[in-house]
Motif scaffolding. Sequence first.
Motif, PDB file in Angstrom:
ATOM      1  N   ILE A 275       0.871  -1.189   0.000  1.00 29.70           N
ATOM      2  CA  ILE A 275       0.000   0.000   0.000  1.00 29.70           C
ATOM      3  C   ILE A 275       0.901   1.231   0.000  1.00 29.70           C
ATOM      4  O   ILE A 275       1.775   1.369   0.861  1.00 29.70           O
ATOM      5  N   ILE A 276       0.697   2.099  -0.975  1.00 31.70           N
ATOM      6  CA  ILE A 276       1.424   3.381  -0.981  1.00 31.70           C
ATOM      7  C   ILE A 276       0.386   4.499  -0.986  1.00 31.70           C
ATOM      8  O   ILE A 276      -0.528   4.492  -1.812  1.00 31.70           O
ATOM      9  N   VAL A 277       0.537   5.433  -0.049  1.00 31.54           N
ATOM     10  CA  VAL A 277      -0.315   6.620  -0.046  1.00 31.54           C
ATOM     11  C   VAL A 277       0.554   7.822  -0.395  1.00 31.54           C
ATOM     12  O   VAL A 277       1.598   8.054   0.229  1.00 31.54           O
ATOM     13  N   SER A 278       0.130   8.548  -1.404  1.00 31.91           N
ATOM     14  CA  SER A 278       0.799   9.798  -1.761  1.00 31.91           C
ATOM     15  C   SER A 278       0.008  10.954  -1.168  1.00 31.91           C
ATOM     16  O   SER A 278      -1.202  11.066  -1.405  1.00 31.91           O
ATOM     17  N   SER A 279       0.691  11.808  -0.377  1.00 30.41           N
ATOM     18  CA  SER A 279       0.007  12.958   0.208  1.00 30.41           C
ATOM     19  C   SER A 279       1.027  13.998   0.645  1.00 30.41           C
ATOM     20  O   SER A 279       2.156  13.658   0.987  1.00 30.41           O
ATOM     21  N   VAL A 280       0.610  15.270   0.624  1.00 31.19           N
ATOM     22  CA  VAL A 280       1.448  16.332   1.211  1.00 31.19           C
ATOM     23  C   VAL A 280       0.760  16.947   2.427  1.00 31.19           C
ATOM     24  O   VAL A 280       1.298  17.852   3.037  1.00 31.19           O
ATOM     25  N   SER A 281      -0.439  16.446   2.760  1.00 31.62           N
ATOM     26  CA  SER A 281      -1.254  17.192   3.723  1.00 31.62           C
ATOM     27  C   SER A 281      -1.793  16.347   4.870  1.00 31.62           C
ATOM     28  O   SER A 281      -2.788  16.723   5.490  1.00 31.62           O
ATOM     29  N   ALA A 282      -1.131  15.216   5.164  1.00 28.71           N
ATOM     30  CA  ALA A 282      -1.619  14.358   6.248  1.00 28.71           C
ATOM     31  C   ALA A 282      -1.560  15.106   7.586  1.00 28.71           C
ATOM     32  O   ALA A 282      -0.616  15.848   7.851  1.00 28.71           O
ATOM     33  N   GLU A 283      -2.568  14.884   8.417  1.00 31.86           N
ATOM     34  CA  GLU A 283      -2.642  15.562   9.708  1.00 31.86           C
ATOM     35  C   GLU A 283      -1.599  15.025  10.667  1.00 31.86           C
ATOM     36  O   GLU A 283      -1.218  15.689  11.624  1.00 31.86           O
ATOM     37  N   GLN A 284      -1.169  13.777  10.451  1.00 33.71           N
ATOM     38  CA  GLN A 284      -0.212  13.172  11.373  1.00 33.71           C
ATOM     39  C   GLN A 284       1.058  12.780  10.640  1.00 33.71           C
ATOM     40  O   GLN A 284       1.026  12.427   9.458  1.00 33.71           O
ATOM     41  N   VAL A 285       2.173  12.846  11.389  1.00 29.57           N
ATOM     42  CA  VAL A 285       3.462  12.438  10.814  1.00 29.57           C
ATOM     43  C   VAL A 285       3.646  10.936  11.008  1.00 29.57           C
ATOM     44  O   VAL A 285       4.053  10.226  10.092  1.00 29.57           O
ATOM     45  N   LEU A 286       3.335  10.450  12.207  1.00 30.66           N
ATOM     46  CA  LEU A 286       3.445   9.029  12.524  1.00 30.66           C
ATOM     47  C   LEU A 286       2.141   8.546  13.143  1.00 30.66           C
ATOM     48  O   LEU A 286       1.565   9.271  13.951  1.00 30.66           O
ATOM     49  N   PRO A 287       1.677   7.343  12.870  1.00 30.31           N
ATOM     50  CA  PRO A 287       2.192   6.464  11.828  1.00 30.31           C
ATOM     51  C   PRO A 287       1.802   6.989  10.448  1.00 30.31           C
ATOM     52  O   PRO A 287       0.960   7.880  10.328  1.00 30.31           O
ATOM     53  N   CYS A 288       2.367   6.400   9.425  1.00 32.47           N
ATOM     54  CA  CYS A 288       2.047   6.864   8.072  1.00 32.47           C
ATOM     55  C   CYS A 288       0.592   6.512   7.733  1.00 32.47           C
ATOM     56  O   CYS A 288       0.001   5.594   8.311  1.00 32.47           O
ATOM     57  N   THR A 289       0.024   7.256   6.815  1.00 36.99           N
ATOM     58  CA  THR A 289      -1.373   7.037   6.412  1.00 36.99           C
ATOM     59  C   THR A 289      -1.558   5.617   5.865  1.00 36.99           C
ATOM     60  O   THR A 289      -2.585   4.975   6.112  1.00 36.99           O
ATOM     61  N   ALA A 290      -0.554   5.120   5.138  1.00 35.50           N
ATOM     62  CA  ALA A 290      -0.697   3.792   4.518  1.00 35.50           C
ATOM     63  C   ALA A 290      -0.899   2.710   5.592  1.00 35.50           C
ATOM     64  O   ALA A 290      -1.675   1.768   5.379  1.00 35.50           O
ATOM     65  N   CYS A 291      -0.223   2.845   6.747  1.00 32.77           N
ATOM     66  CA  CYS A 291      -0.423   1.858   7.825  1.00 32.77           C
ATOM     67  C   CYS A 291      -1.823   1.978   8.427  1.00 32.77           C
ATOM     68  O   CYS A 291      -2.433   0.974   8.816  1.00 32.77           O
TER      69      CYS A 291
END
Length: 317
Positions: free
Chosen positions: A75-91
């Motif tokens: 799973i790869i999520v491409s984003s520049v605007s995620a609200e959280q740094v960790l964990p990654c959105t893909a997880c």
Amino acid sequence: MYAKITGTGSYLPNHRMDNFELSKLVDTSDEWIQSRTGIKARHIAEHDTVVSLSVRAAKEAICDAEIDPEEIDLIIVSSVSAEQVLPCTACEVQAAIGAVNAASFDLNAACTGFITAYQVAVAQMKAGLIQTALVIGAECLSNLIDWTDRGTCILFGDGAGATVITCENSDIEVPFVLHSDGTKRHVLSCSSGFGAGKSPYGESVFMDGREIYKFAVKKVPELIYEILERHGRSADEIDLFLLHQANKRIISSIAKHLHQDLSKFPMNLQENGNISSASIPVLLDDLNKQGKLKPGMKLIVAGFGAGLTWGGMYLEW
Ligand code: UT7
């Protein structure tokens, strides 16, 4: 070909903010925005996050592909605007959909992010490492926008698009192209907000619109010719050109450079604005749902944006 898109999905937040609503926030007008960009409205997240948008788009794509989440290897999520740094959105997506066998990571190549993530997934397929990938582009750009800056806030929107990609054995070489130019990093920039004093960039999106415009109308036609040349095809042989949905004038200029009819360049920016890395997978899903993608259709998909980054590929549906 080495890979095929076997499922698509998308999700846009419920709040549709049209140009009239926006003109109550900043000194602008529906007429100005439509004539300069082609945008009529965009969707803005009120309660959704990059994670929730990604999960909804992913579930739709998995359903469309008719696969079990356990079949997904990556799973790869491409984003520049995620609200959280960790964990990654893909997880987060992995846990939400039960893709227990998947490796998961996020990637940032701005508006070229979906193209980059797709190429990474297919490279893993070519290396014989994986069979099935879930590639998502998801953005809550409303998090990063200065809502008092009429030069930027009129352009962007929120949303997510997802694709399931499946490896298919064949000897046909599929041309992929990626480029970047970090010397132009300042023309579209934004700090993460963490250790802000250490970043040369501001905490909301800064954009030199004219520079980005000039870059896009020059580099994207060059990129498309590069892909066509590597595949031994002409622009006339391509059924549809699916471009990053930034601005109708940019897309029209690219169509002109390529001597192609604008009808070969489907657009949804009128209703979605620019959703950065989500724009191409959302467009793919829109066309798929409308039955406009027929088996064997020849597509060029291309993105461009901050970095600067630009890239594209040839696909057969
Ligand atoms: O994913 C990539 C993301 N970025 C892009 O795709 C951006 C590419 N660039 C563009 O799309 C265009 O440059 C814009 C749509 C951002 C701006 O259009 P433009 O034709 O380049 O306008 P401009 O920035 O040169 O501004 C022209 C005028 C200025 O007024 P003056 O100085 O001529 O009096 C601006 O202040 O338009 C004014 N202006 C506006 N007026 C009403 C700028 N933004 C607005 C606005 N409403 N929202």
